[in-house]
Design a protein around this motif. Structure first.
Motif, short mmCIF file in Angstrom:
data_model
loop_
_atom_site.label_atom_id
_atom_site.label_comp_id
_atom_site.label_asym_id
_atom_site.label_seq_id
_atom_site.Cartn_x
_atom_site.Cartn_y
_atom_site.Cartn_z
N GLY A 15 0.98 -1.64 -0.37
CA GLY A 15 -0.08 0.07 -0.28
C GLY A 15 0.76 1.20 -0.57
N ALA A 17 2.69 4.14 -2.45
CA ALA A 17 1.61 4.97 -3.64
C ALA A 17 1.35 4.01 -5.27
CB ALA A 17 2.58 6.41 -4.31
N VAL A 18 2.26 3.53 -5.57
CA VAL A 18 2.14 2.74 -6.96
C VAL A 18 1.08 1.57 -6.92
CG1 VAL A 18 2.50 0.68 -8.11
CG2 VAL A 18 4.20 3.09 -7.39
N GLU A 38 -1.94 -4.24 3.05
CA GLU A 38 -0.89 -3.04 3.49
C GLU A 38 0.04 -4.16 4.75
OE1 GLU A 38 1.71 -1.18 2.85
OE2 GLU A 38 2.40 -1.48 4.40
N THR A 43 1.53 3.68 2.86
CA THR A 43 2.58 4.03 2.57
C THR A 43 3.93 4.43 3.47
OG1 THR A 43 1.97 6.57 4.30
CG2 THR A 43 1.46 6.58 2.73
N ALA A 44 3.99 3.55 3.97
CA ALA A 44 4.89 2.60 4.98
C ALA A 44 6.33 2.70 4.70
CB ALA A 44 4.88 2.27 6.85
N SER A 46 8.51 3.10 0.40
CA SER A 46 9.58 4.29 0.29
C SER A 46 8.59 5.77 0.46
CB SER A 46 10.05 4.24 -0.84
OG SER A 46 11.01 3.03 -1.17
N HIS A 49 9.07 9.07 3.30
CA HIS A 49 9.67 10.09 2.91
C HIS A 49 10.03 10.38 2.08
CE1 HIS A 49 11.80 6.99 1.96
NE2 HIS A 49 11.54 6.18 2.79
N CYS A 175 -1.73 -5.43 7.73
CA CYS A 175 -2.29 -7.05 7.15
C CYS A 175 -1.15 -7.55 6.50
CB CYS A 175 -3.76 -6.48 6.53
SG CYS A 175 -4.55 -8.71 6.42
N ALA A 177 1.00 -10.31 3.38
CA ALA A 177 0.62 -11.43 3.13
C ALA A 177 1.36 -11.82 3.61
CB ALA A 177 0.58 -11.06 1.34
N ALA A 205 4.80 -4.50 -3.42
CA ALA A 205 5.70 -3.96 -2.47
C ALA A 205 7.03 -3.98 -2.56
CB ALA A 205 6.13 -5.96 -2.07
N GLY A 329 16.45 7.31 3.28
CA GLY A 329 15.44 6.84 3.16
C GLY A 329 15.70 5.41 1.75
N GLY A 359 8.90 6.47 -8.03
CA GLY A 359 7.62 5.75 -7.49
C GLY A 359 6.52 6.86 -7.49
N CYS A 361 6.20 10.01 -9.05
CA CYS A 361 5.97 10.95 -10.21
C CYS A 361 5.35 10.23 -11.44
CB CYS A 361 7.28 11.94 -11.10
SG CYS A 361 8.59 10.71 -11.30
C1 LIG Z 1 14.47 10.19 -0.27
C2 LIG Z 1 14.23 9.81 -1.09
C3 LIG Z 1 13.28 10.45 -2.03
C4 LIG Z 1 12.80 10.11 -3.21
N1 LIG Z 1 12.28 10.85 -3.47
C5 LIG Z 1 11.21 10.89 -4.69
C6 LIG Z 1 10.25 12.18 -5.55
O1 LIG Z 1 10.87 13.35 -5.19
N2 LIG Z 1 9.99 11.94 -6.74
C7 LIG Z 1 9.54 10.47 -7.29
O2 LIG Z 1 8.69 10.27 -7.56
N3 LIG Z 1 9.96 9.30 -6.75
C8 LIG Z 1 11.11 9.69 -5.31
N4 LIG Z 1 11.51 8.72 -4.12
C9 LIG Z 1 11.26 6.92 -4.48
C10 LIG Z 1 9.81 7.12 -3.85
O3 LIG Z 1 9.39 7.16 -2.84
C11 LIG Z 1 9.38 5.81 -4.71
O4 LIG Z 1 10.51 5.60 -5.26
C12 LIG Z 1 7.94 5.45 -4.45
O5 LIG Z 1 7.86 5.58 -2.69
C13 LIG Z 1 7.58 3.15 -4.35
O6 LIG Z 1 6.27 4.13 -4.23
P1 LIG Z 1 5.60 1.91 -4.07
O7 LIG Z 1 4.30 1.96 -3.52
O8 LIG Z 1 6.16 0.98 -4.99
O9 LIG Z 1 6.47 1.30 -2.70
P2 LIG Z 1 6.14 1.84 -1.46
O10 LIG Z 1 5.74 2.86 -1.04
O11 LIG Z 1 7.86 1.17 -0.50
O12 LIG Z 1 5.34 0.70 -0.37
C14 LIG Z 1 5.38 -0.66 -0.98
C15 LIG Z 1 4.49 -1.33 0.25
O13 LIG Z 1 4.59 -2.59 0.40
C16 LIG Z 1 4.62 -3.42 1.84
N5 LIG Z 1 4.42 -4.34 2.18
C17 LIG Z 1 5.34 -4.89 1.90
N6 LIG Z 1 5.68 -6.56 1.95
C18 LIG Z 1 4.59 -6.70 2.09
C19 LIG Z 1 3.82 -7.79 2.27
N7 LIG Z 1 4.10 -8.71 2.53
N8 LIG Z 1 1.99 -7.07 2.91
C20 LIG Z 1 1.42 -7.00 2.39
N9 LIG Z 1 2.64 -5.25 2.55
C21 LIG Z 1 3.04 -4.99 1.98
C22 LIG Z 1 5.37 -2.16 2.68
O14 LIG Z 1 3.85 -2.20 3.81
C23 LIG Z 1 4.38 -0.55 1.60
O15 LIG Z 1 3.93 -0.16 2.61
C24 LIG Z 1 12.32 9.20 -2.78
C25 LIG Z 1 12.72 8.07 -2.52
C26 LIG Z 1 13.70 8.41 -1.24
C27 LIG Z 1 14.19 7.02 -0.25
#
Ligand SMILES: Cc1cc2nc3c(=O)[nH]c(=O)nc-3n(C[C@H](O)[C@H](O)[C@H](O)COP(=O)(O)OP(=O)(O)OC[C@H]3O[C@@H](n4cnc5c(N)ncnc54)[C@H](O)[C@@H]3O)c2cc1C
Length: 813
Positions: A15, A17-18, A38, A43-44, A46, A49, A175, A177, A205, A329, A359, A361
């Motif tokens: 859970g 952004a993606v 999640e 948002t927990a 990446s 932050h 919750c 997986a 994830a 992060g 992730g 943008c």
């Molecule tokens: C310092 C920093 C700055 C950044 N700045 C930018 C920026 O300016 N612009 C930009 O586009 N990107 C930026 N990014 C990158 C961006 O943060 C990530 O690309 C984006 O947050 C990824 O989103 P996501 O949903 O794919 O993954 P995540 O946000 O990591 O979400 C994955 C989720 O899956 C959950 N999860 C994992 N395993 C399980 C399981 N087994 N069961 C249930 N849930 C699970 C996790 O708890 C987590 O909440 C930055 C990253 C960092 C570190």
């Protein structure tokens, strides 16, 4: 609130952004019976932050499409779901320090315009009008992107989640997986709160994606970097400027110094991509923790010192500010830095939307793409750049870490057409690698296989620096010319390891294949090119088909297509047929040129060398069994010599020894590119992609309307409606550079098409472009213009036949 869901159509794991965007887009497509799991709070990972920058800039057409879509979506999202968000569209200024950087910007301006965006170039003296606090003395210009900005990533995620819930989708927080298993046609997703039965699972994830993939038995190619940004507190001068202007400064990216600098309230946020970067969780003494929710790594400012100083010199205002906070992060990387969005290789009814480096943008566009994959099995835009199947399994931990660090350390680097990145090399070597290396081969990787790009002559500059140019002419140019002319006048040999090969056998194989391809299955002993279309008639892939027997076909396809094409074939393969992937066991040489037959004779080849074009036969060279296929992607008399890997060196040595006195010389992939564009031969995922239908691709001669095949109804309807754009070959009076992929074509002051390939044809002595043009302009002789790095050059549409050897007489010789 209803109880825990025990069944759903789709379960999304993750859970951020993606994941939230995927859920939102599935619900928007009418798939509301979907559950997002999640393990912590939304948002927990990446997302919480992230800095939240939302650029549209990309030098990749498909990534730009995704980011442009995100920015559009975010502009209206708050109102659409009634969740107000902090989204500042500030515009951005991207600084250029070199001619090459400005060329990159100009190309992106052209692509952006084609996508409906009005990006523009600022001259050095215009930059300050957009960004007053800047030192500009050493700049060559800048790119201004009015759509760029920043969004609060947590609010974005919550807004998407709210929108998805409003449409009926569900989100289970706290919750995780913990496992998955297959029961019949269903997935069962295990969680501490109970099990959910579903049709489809999505791995979203983030940096845990590899752990989740293990539940499916998949080793996912990724690694994790630590990435930092620094927050600086209020600067009175900036505050008064901002209040007077009623605006924030545009986002600044000094890409040649590798950082961004953003106004944050009345201070700054500085985020570098440092060269001396740090991988995490990549060694046994630094294991990945089971849970890292809402956690950060310790600050590590030393790594960033150079960038801080550089930014202070560029924007002296920054030196007045106090550093208040550092965010360090985890950020996941695939080996090429693009995310994974699409079918999970080798696993039924499972998809990936993970390993995002940008992730925030990309979340909007990624959700759209993922939802299309799930609900339609195909995407509107060709998304090969993000397709999980572009990785084929050789990408071990060491490779992932090295490539991830290389991409991170060069996040803003320019990708030049003749440059091969140095990390993660030598993963797969041809049986004659040492021999071709000794002949001067300069290598580039293709699905991990090292292939010669060109052969350096004594004195040629082989440094990496010399490859960093957009210009046509570099140290390779003279050598490539010699290689092409040897193929034209005598004979060349191209060592081509890694062709993907699938042998399919069993009663009914021909009927099955015929239903998959647009054209005819060749008769026994013959070869043909086969095009696979999707239901919409779009080009999925191209393979060579050798009919080995009544019920026996060999399908040969691009090295990079190995996983993609195999899955495409397996997805429809009936139970009675067997498919064997023979890729690893075989290797290929292309022997081509007017003296190719003489070379084979001199090498003592035991084969019927009088057999015509588009035939195959088994023969012997140097006492080793070979498959000889009478085709040439270079467009001269020639054979593909397929040999078992154990025999390849002997075959190569025999050909070289016999051929040298006749003028045989090795040639590389650059020469092949030059030779094939002169023949109008298309390359996969450039000229041939799902962005075009088979008819647009000019492939109707490969369509057998008299039979049933996948995509036929769509193609027949398109034919009746009239095809709106057509594949053309153009000759271009270009300047110093050949037209790169997606250069726009102009006519009467309007954009009327795009190039899909462009290279100098050494046999015809002209710059040749392949591309797609509005159908009414596709008549031979039509004058158009090609925009190359911001400048328009005259071009002419050629006859609908190869520029070189129009009647294929040399090929058939
Ligand atoms: C310092 C920093 C700055 C950044 N700045 C930018 C920026 O300016 N612009 C930009 O586009 N990107 C930026 N990014 C990158 C961006 O943060 C990530 O690309 C984006 O947050 C990824 O989103 P996501 O949903 O794919 O993954 P995540 O946000 O990591 O979400 C994955 C989720 O899956 C959950 N999860 C994992 N395993 C399980 C399981 N087994 N069961 C249930 N849930 C699970 C996790 O708890 C987590 O909440 C930055 C990253 C960092 C570190």
């Amino acid at each position: 609130m209803a109880g825990f869901p025990t069944s759903a159509r789709v379960v999304i794991i993750g859970g951020g952004a993606v994941g939230a965007s995927s859920l939102y887009h599935l619900a928007k497509a009418g798939w509301t019976d979907c559950v997002l799991l999640e393990k912590n709070e939304l948002t927990a990972g990446s997302t919480w932050h992230a800095a939240g920058n939302v650029p549209t800039f990309s030098s990749s057409w498909s990534i730009m499409n995704m980011q442009r879509y995100s920015a559009e979506l975010y502009r209206g999202l708050g109102a659409a779901v009634d969740y107000p968000m902090n989204y500042h569209v500030t515009g951005s200024v991207r600084l250029g320090h070199s001619k090459e950087r400005l060329q990159e910007f100009k190309r992106v301006v052209g692509m952006g315009r084609y996508q409906g965006m009005d990006l523009n170039i600022l001259g050095p003296d215009e930059i300050k009008s957009r960004y007053p606090f800047l030192e500009t003395h050493d700049l060559t210009g800048a790119l201004y992107d009015p759509y760029d900005g920043d969004i609060d990533p947590a609010q974005l995620t919550q807004a998407l989640a709210k929108g998805a819930r409003q449409m009926g989708a569900r989100i289970e927080r706290f919750c995780p997986a913990t496992g998955v298993r297959r029961e019949g046609d269903e997935w069962v997703v295990e969680t501490p709160k109970g099990e959910i039965r579903c049709e489809i699972v999505v791995n979203a994830a983030g940096y845990y994606a590899r752990e989740v993939a293990k539940m499916f038995g998949r080793d996912l190619p990724m690694m994790v970097m630590s990435h930092q940004y620094m927050l600086f507190d209020t600067i009175p001068e900036l505050e008064s400027w901002s209040k007077a202007a009623g605006a924030k400064l545009p986002l600044l990216r000094d890409v040649d110094s590798s950082y961004y600098l953003r106004q944050e309230k009345y201070g700054f946020n500085l985020g570098p991509y440092e060269g001396n970067c740090r991988a995490h969780w990549a060694t046994p003494d630094d294991p990945m923790p089971e849970d890292f929710s809402f956690q950060l790594f310790p600050d590590d400012l030393e790594r960033l010192e150079w960038h801080i100083n550089d930014a202070m010199a560029r924007v002296p205002l920054l030196a007045q500010a106090n550093l208040t906070k550092v965010i360090n992060g985890p950020i996941p990387y695939t080996p090429d830095g693009n995310p994974l969005i699409g079918p999970m290789p080798g696993v039924p009814n499972a998809f990936e939307a993970c390993v995002f480096t940008f992730g925030i943008c990309q979340a909007g566009g990624a959700g759209k793409v993922l939802a299309e994959w799930v609900t339609e099995g195909a995407t509107e835009w060709d998304m090969w750049s993000c397709d999980p199947r572009r990785f084929t399994g050789f990408e071990d931990e060491d490779y992932c870490v090295k490539k991830g660090m290389e991409v991170y350390g060069h996040e803003y680097a320019i990708h030049f057409p003749h440059h091969a990145w140095p990390e993660g090399r030598g993963k797969k070597l041809s049986a004659v690698h040492d021999r071709v290396a000794a002949m001067g081969a300069q290598f580039g990787p293709y699905n991990g296989w090292e292939r010669a790009l060109w052969y350096a002559r004594p004195g040629d500059d082989t440094s990496e620096d010399a490859q960093r140019t957009w210009d046509r002419e570099g140290p390779w140019f003279g050598a490539v010319r010699e290689e092409c002319l040897a193929v034209r006048d005598a004979c060349g040999i191209l060592d081509l390891p890694g062709f993907s090969r699938f042998r399919v056998t069993g009663a009914g194989v021909v009927a099955w294949l015929s239903a998959q391809i647009t054209g005819k299955v060749p008769g026994v002993g013959r070869l043909g090119l086969a095009y696979f279309a999707d239901e919409k008639g779009r080009i999925v892939t191209e393979m060579s088909v050798a009919r080995l027997g009544e019920d026996d076909v060999l399908l040969i396809t691009a090295a990079t297509a190995q996983m993609h094409d195999k899955e495409w074939l397996l997805s429809t393969l009936p139970a009675g047929l067997a498919l064997v992937d023979e890729t690893e066991g075989w290797s290929t040489q292309i022997l081509t040129g007017p003296l190719a037959r003489d070379v084979l004779v001199a090498a003592g080849a035991e084969a019927d060398l009088g057999k015509g074009w588009l035939t195959w036969q088994e023969g012997r060279i140097a006492g080793r069994g070979v498959f000889l296929m009478r085709v040439s992607f270079a467009g001269e008399l020639g054979w593909e010599i397929h040999s078992r890997v154990a025999d390849t060196a002997a075959v190569f040595d025999a050909a070289m020894a016999a051929g040298r006195p006749l003028g045989l010389r090795p040639f590389g992939m650059f020469a092949l590119n030059s030779l094939r564009v002169e023949k109008g031969y298309r390359a996969w995922k450039g000229d041939l992609s799902t962005d075009y239908t088979v008819l647009q691709g000019g492939l109707e001669r490969f369509v057998d309307w008299g039979k049933e095949f996948r995509g036929k109804a769509a193609l027949a309807a398109e034919k009746q409606r009239g095809v709106t754009k057509r594949f053309v070959t153009l000759t271009v009076e270009a300047g110093d550079c050949d037209p790169p992929y997606m250069s726009t074509l102009w006519h009467d002051g309007a954009v009327v098409g795009e190039t899909t390939s462009g290279y100098f044809g050494h046999r015809v002595g002209k710059v040749v472009a392949l591309g797609m043009l509005r159908a009414d302009l596709a008549a031979p002789g039509t004058a158009v213009e090609v925009e190359i790095f911001g400048e328009r050059f005259p071009a002419v549409v050629c006859e609908d036949q190869p520029l070189w050897d129009a009647k294929n007489e040399r090929l058939r010789a």
